[in-house]
Write an enzyme that holds these catalytic residues in place. Structure first.
Site, PDB file in Angstrom:
ATOM      1  N   GLU A 159      -9.823  -2.104   5.033  1.00 27.92           N
ATOM      2  CA  GLU A 159     -10.473  -1.845   6.308  1.00 27.92           C
ATOM      3  C   GLU A 159     -11.688  -2.761   6.472  1.00 27.92           C
ATOM      4  OE1 GLU A 159      -8.857  -0.097   8.243  1.00 27.92           O
ATOM      5  OE2 GLU A 159      -8.310   1.884   7.535  1.00 27.92           O
ATOM      6  N   HIS A 212      -7.571  -5.019   9.877  1.00 27.80           N
ATOM      7  CA  HIS A 212      -7.259  -4.750   8.475  1.00 27.80           C
ATOM      8  C   HIS A 212      -5.965  -5.433   8.048  1.00 27.80           C
ATOM      9  CE1 HIS A 212      -4.901  -0.743   9.347  1.00 27.80           C
ATOM     10  NE2 HIS A 212      -4.093  -1.762   9.357  1.00 27.80           N
ATOM     11  N   ASP A 228       0.831  -1.206   0.000  1.00 24.17           N
ATOM     12  CA  ASP A 228       0.000   0.000   0.000  1.00 24.17           C
ATOM     13  C   ASP A 228       0.863   1.254   0.000  1.00 24.17           C
ATOM     14  OD1 ASP A 228       0.915  -0.444   2.584  1.00 24.17           O
ATOM     15  OD2 ASP A 228      -1.058  -0.787   3.436  1.00 24.17           O
ATOM     16  N   ASN A 232      -7.816  -3.180  14.050  1.00 23.57           N
ATOM     17  CA  ASN A 232      -9.215  -3.407  13.645  1.00 23.57           C
ATOM     18  C   ASN A 232      -9.330  -4.581  12.671  1.00 23.57           C
ATOM     19  OD1 ASN A 232      -8.152  -2.357  11.314  1.00 23.57           O
ATOM     20  ND2 ASN A 232      -9.523  -0.595  11.175  1.00 23.57           N
TER      21      ASN A 232
HETATM   22  P1  PGA Z   1       2.055  -1.949  12.564  1.00 29.76           P
HETATM   23  O1  PGA Z   1       0.846  -1.846  11.540  1.00 29.76           O
HETATM   24  O2  PGA Z   1       3.017  -2.952  11.965  1.00 29.76           O
HETATM   25  O3  PGA Z   1       2.646  -0.595  12.614  1.00 29.76           O
HETATM   26  O4  PGA Z   1       1.493  -2.419  13.856  1.00 29.76           O
HETATM   27  C1  PGA Z   1       0.310  -2.995  10.979  1.00 29.76           C
HETATM   28  C2  PGA Z   1      -0.901  -2.646  10.153  1.00 29.76           C
HETATM   29  O5  PGA Z   1      -1.595  -1.660  10.479  1.00 29.76           O
HETATM   30  O6  PGA Z   1      -1.167  -3.369   9.178  1.00 29.76           O
END
Ligand code: PGA
Length: 223
Positions: free
Chosen positions: A131, A126, A66, A124
């Site tokens: 999302e 995702h 992304d 959450n």
């Molecule tokens: P993080 O994010 O590795 O910073 O915990 C993971 C994500 O949001 O996919």
């Protein structure tokens, strides 16, 4: 999906790097290996260890999951900048791509598909910027970020108002096409959502739960 629990974050990351090394050295997938990369704090040590690897990076093509939209190319919080700082300035890959339009899935297909995909999970549920509510057959597209995600990511910005509202992301279907997936989570705050994703109902409310339908996923967790 079984959750493999690691006693340390570094050991968890080393395991993934060892598997990538094995896959590349033994041409497990193809001569020109394709690696799917994630940003965020979870894969940081993976990139630290990859820097010391001896395999020929110029035979490896990378695809990031992304990228924020509407951030200037060299903005310090762009994912391209993140990858540059943490990996690309140390390793010269054959090609490195970021999603910026809907032709991304065709590009991946033309390069033979993603061999190994590294994946984190949001609090959450995702994966990438898919999302809750994202559909199982979603492909690469521009999405609006939820307040939850913008809040989680605001730690990298001066304030939540500076966090972009939109991003380009590979879809669930795009991710499910990877031949092998490593889903990693680090920290107690991720435990509950990881359990839900691995053992709960398969539902778009928890996008990571769709990974239960993939036949080659390893799930790694450390406190
Ligand atoms: P993080 O994010 O590795 O910073 O915990 C993971 C994500 O949001 O996919």
């Amino acid at each position: 999906m079984n959750i493999d629990i690691y006693n340390s974050y570094d050991n968890m990351c080393k395991k993934v790097v060892e598997d990538i090394r094995y896959a590349i050295n033994f041409n497990m997938f193809s001569e020109y290996f394709t690696l799917g990369l994630a940003t965020g704090s979870t894969p940081l040590s993976i990139y630290k260890y990859i820097r010391d690897e001896n395999w020929e990076a110029n035979k490896v093509t990378t695809f990031n999951l992304d990228e924020y939209s509407d951030l200037p190319y060299n903005h310090p919080q762009s994912y391209e900048h993140f990858m540059e700082e943490n990996l690309f300035m140390y390793k010269q890959f054959r090609y490195s791509y970021f999603p910026e339009n809907e032709r991304y899935d065709d590009l991946i297909k033309n390069k033979g598909g993603i061999d190994i995909q590294i994946l984190g999970i949001g609090t959450n549920g995702h994966i990438a910027f898919n999302e809750p509510g994202s559909s199982r057959d979603s492909l690469t597209r521009k999405v609006e970020l939820t307040e939850n995600t913008r809040k989680d990511n605001s730690r990298f910005f001066d304030s939540i108002d500076d966090v972009p509202t939109h991003a380009w992301t590979m879809g669930i279907e795009s991710i499910m096409r990877a031949k092998q997936i490593y889903l990693l989570a680090s920290g107690k705050h991720k435990k509950e959502i990881l359990e839900k994703a691995c053992h709960g109902e398969i539902t778009s409310d928890v996008p990571a739960s769709f990974l239960q339908e993939h036949n080659n996923v390893e799930v790694l967790y450390c406190d």
